[in-house]
Design a protein around this motif. Structure first.
Motif, mmCIF file in Angstrom:
data_model
loop_
_atom_site.group_PDB
_atom_site.id
_atom_site.type_symbol
_atom_site.label_atom_id
_atom_site.label_comp_id
_atom_site.label_asym_id
_atom_site.label_seq_id
_atom_site.Cartn_x
_atom_site.Cartn_y
_atom_site.Cartn_z
ATOM 1 N N VAL A 4 0.854 -1.185 0.000
ATOM 2 C CA VAL A 4 0.000 0.000 0.000
ATOM 3 C C VAL A 4 0.890 1.235 0.000
ATOM 4 O O VAL A 4 1.809 1.358 0.808
ATOM 5 C CB VAL A 4 -0.938 0.002 1.231
ATOM 6 N N VAL A 5 0.633 2.148 -0.922
ATOM 7 C CA VAL A 5 1.382 3.399 -1.040
ATOM 8 C C VAL A 5 0.701 4.443 -0.168
ATOM 9 O O VAL A 5 -0.519 4.609 -0.220
ATOM 10 C CB VAL A 5 1.420 3.870 -2.510
ATOM 11 N N LEU A 6 1.469 5.139 0.663
ATOM 12 C CA LEU A 6 0.902 6.132 1.577
ATOM 13 C C LEU A 6 1.126 7.572 1.127
ATOM 14 O O LEU A 6 0.551 8.488 1.703
ATOM 15 C CB LEU A 6 1.471 5.941 2.983
ATOM 16 N N GLU A 7 1.954 7.787 0.118
ATOM 17 C CA GLU A 7 2.217 9.139 -0.377
ATOM 18 C C GLU A 7 1.447 9.365 -1.674
ATOM 19 O O GLU A 7 1.432 8.494 -2.551
ATOM 20 C CB GLU A 7 3.705 9.349 -0.620
ATOM 21 N N SER A 8 0.837 10.524 -1.798
ATOM 22 C CA SER A 8 0.090 10.881 -3.001
ATOM 23 C C SER A 8 0.296 12.359 -3.280
ATOM 24 O O SER A 8 0.509 13.145 -2.350
ATOM 25 C CB SER A 8 -1.401 10.589 -2.791
ATOM 26 N N VAL A 9 0.240 12.735 -4.535
ATOM 27 C CA VAL A 9 0.325 14.144 -4.905
ATOM 28 C C VAL A 9 -1.094 14.606 -5.237
ATOM 29 O O VAL A 9 -1.710 14.121 -6.187
ATOM 30 C CB VAL A 9 1.269 14.368 -6.108
ATOM 31 N N MET A 23 -1.203 9.909 3.236
ATOM 32 C CA MET A 23 -2.579 9.465 3.468
ATOM 33 C C MET A 23 -2.678 8.693 4.772
ATOM 34 O O MET A 23 -1.748 7.984 5.160
ATOM 35 C CB MET A 23 -3.037 8.571 2.315
ATOM 36 N N ARG A 24 -3.816 8.828 5.438
ATOM 37 C CA ARG A 24 -4.085 8.053 6.638
ATOM 38 C C ARG A 24 -4.448 6.627 6.230
ATOM 39 O O ARG A 24 -5.040 6.411 5.167
ATOM 40 C CB ARG A 24 -5.245 8.661 7.423
ATOM 41 N N THR A 25 -4.134 5.680 7.075
ATOM 42 C CA THR A 25 -4.456 4.286 6.781
ATOM 43 C C THR A 25 -5.749 3.838 7.447
ATOM 44 O O THR A 25 -6.313 2.821 7.073
ATOM 45 C CB THR A 25 -3.322 3.346 7.246
ATOM 46 N N ASN A 26 -6.236 4.607 8.411
ATOM 47 C CA ASN A 26 -7.395 4.175 9.188
ATOM 48 C C ASN A 26 -8.697 4.866 8.805
ATOM 49 O O ASN A 26 -9.739 4.559 9.369
ATOM 50 C CB ASN A 26 -7.133 4.383 10.676
ATOM 51 N N ALA A 27 -8.660 5.817 7.874
ATOM 52 C CA ALA A 27 -9.877 6.532 7.487
ATOM 53 C C ALA A 27 -9.658 7.268 6.172
ATOM 54 O O ALA A 27 -8.531 7.615 5.824
ATOM 55 C CB ALA A 27 -10.265 7.540 8.563
ATOM 56 N N CYS A 28 -10.766 7.498 5.468
ATOM 57 C CA CYS A 28 -10.710 8.312 4.248
ATOM 58 C C CYS A 28 -10.691 9.786 4.639
ATOM 59 O O CYS A 28 -11.211 10.166 5.684
ATOM 60 C CB CYS A 28 -11.928 8.022 3.374
ATOM 61 N N GLN A 29 -10.098 10.603 3.811
ATOM 62 C CA GLN A 29 -10.032 12.043 4.081
ATOM 63 C C GLN A 29 -11.037 12.753 3.184
ATOM 64 O O GLN A 29 -10.904 12.741 1.968
ATOM 65 C CB GLN A 29 -8.617 12.565 3.839
ATOM 66 N N PHE A 30 -12.033 13.359 3.801
ATOM 67 C CA PHE A 30 -13.128 13.991 3.057
ATOM 68 C C PHE A 30 -12.833 15.425 2.643
ATOM 69 O O PHE A 30 -13.413 15.920 1.690
ATOM 70 C CB PHE A 30 -14.418 13.963 3.882
ATOM 71 N N PHE A 31 -11.944 16.112 3.365
ATOM 72 C CA PHE A 31 -11.643 17.510 3.073
ATOM 73 C C PHE A 31 -10.142 17.716 3.032
ATOM 74 O O PHE A 31 -9.393 17.064 3.750
ATOM 75 C CB PHE A 31 -12.234 18.431 4.153
ATOM 76 N N PHE A 54 -8.524 13.529 -6.488
ATOM 77 C CA PHE A 54 -7.521 14.487 -6.955
ATOM 78 C C PHE A 54 -6.071 14.038 -6.751
ATOM 79 O O PHE A 54 -5.149 14.774 -7.071
ATOM 80 C CB PHE A 54 -7.721 15.834 -6.253
ATOM 81 N N GLY A 55 -5.875 12.840 -6.210
ATOM 82 C CA GLY A 55 -4.530 12.365 -5.914
ATOM 83 C C GLY A 55 -3.920 11.543 -7.027
ATOM 84 O O GLY A 55 -4.614 11.013 -7.891
ATOM 85 N N SER A 56 -2.610 11.414 -6.981
ATOM 86 C CA SER A 56 -1.890 10.587 -7.948
ATOM 87 C C SER A 56 -2.003 9.104 -7.593
ATOM 88 O O SER A 56 -1.737 8.244 -8.431
ATOM 89 C CB SER A 56 -0.418 10.998 -7.995
ATOM 90 N N VAL A 57 -2.403 8.823 -6.355
ATOM 91 C CA VAL A 57 -2.568 7.457 -5.860
ATOM 92 C C VAL A 57 -3.887 7.402 -5.098
ATOM 93 O O VAL A 57 -4.206 8.312 -4.341
ATOM 94 C CB VAL A 57 -1.401 7.075 -4.912
ATOM 95 N N LYS A 58 -4.659 6.341 -5.295
ATOM 96 C CA LYS A 58 -5.912 6.150 -4.557
ATOM 97 C C LYS A 58 -5.604 5.914 -3.078
ATOM 98 O O LYS A 58 -4.499 5.503 -2.725
ATOM 99 C CB LYS A 58 -6.689 4.958 -5.116
ATOM 100 N N CYS A 59 -6.586 6.124 -2.218
ATOM 101 C CA CYS A 59 -6.387 5.984 -0.776
ATOM 102 C C CYS A 59 -6.123 4.533 -0.371
ATOM 103 O O CYS A 59 -6.496 3.598 -1.094
ATOM 104 C CB CYS A 59 -7.581 6.540 -0.016
#
Length: 70
Positions: A4-9, A23-31, A54-59
């Motif tokens: 799992v990739v944790l960095e996204s642009v 990116m957080r691993t325990n929740a989606c970021q809505f804002f 809007f990210g280069s990598v999905k959550c």
């Protein structure tokens, strides 16, 4: 199982500013606030978070789904 990739642009759809975020691993970021124009980014309809929209990598939760990101 893939890693799992944790960095996204994140790229702001309003001004085009791109910023790397972890990116957080325990929740989606809505804002997410754009670091340039201060626009408050929200997920597009059907997406679970701003990284999926809007990210280069999905959550991470989406990356963990079978068949994702192949």
């Amino acid at each position: 199982m893939s890693t799992v990739v944790l960095e996204s642009v994140l790229t702001c759809p309003h001004c085009g500013h791109a910023q790397q975020a972890t990116m957080r691993t325990n929740a989606c970021q809505f804002f997410y606030e754009c670091g340039n124009c201060k626009a408050l980014l929200r997920p597009k309809p059907g997406d679970c978070c701003v990284f999926c929209s809007f990210g280069s990598v999905k959550c991470p939760p989406v990356q963990a789904q079978p068949g994702c990101c192949e």
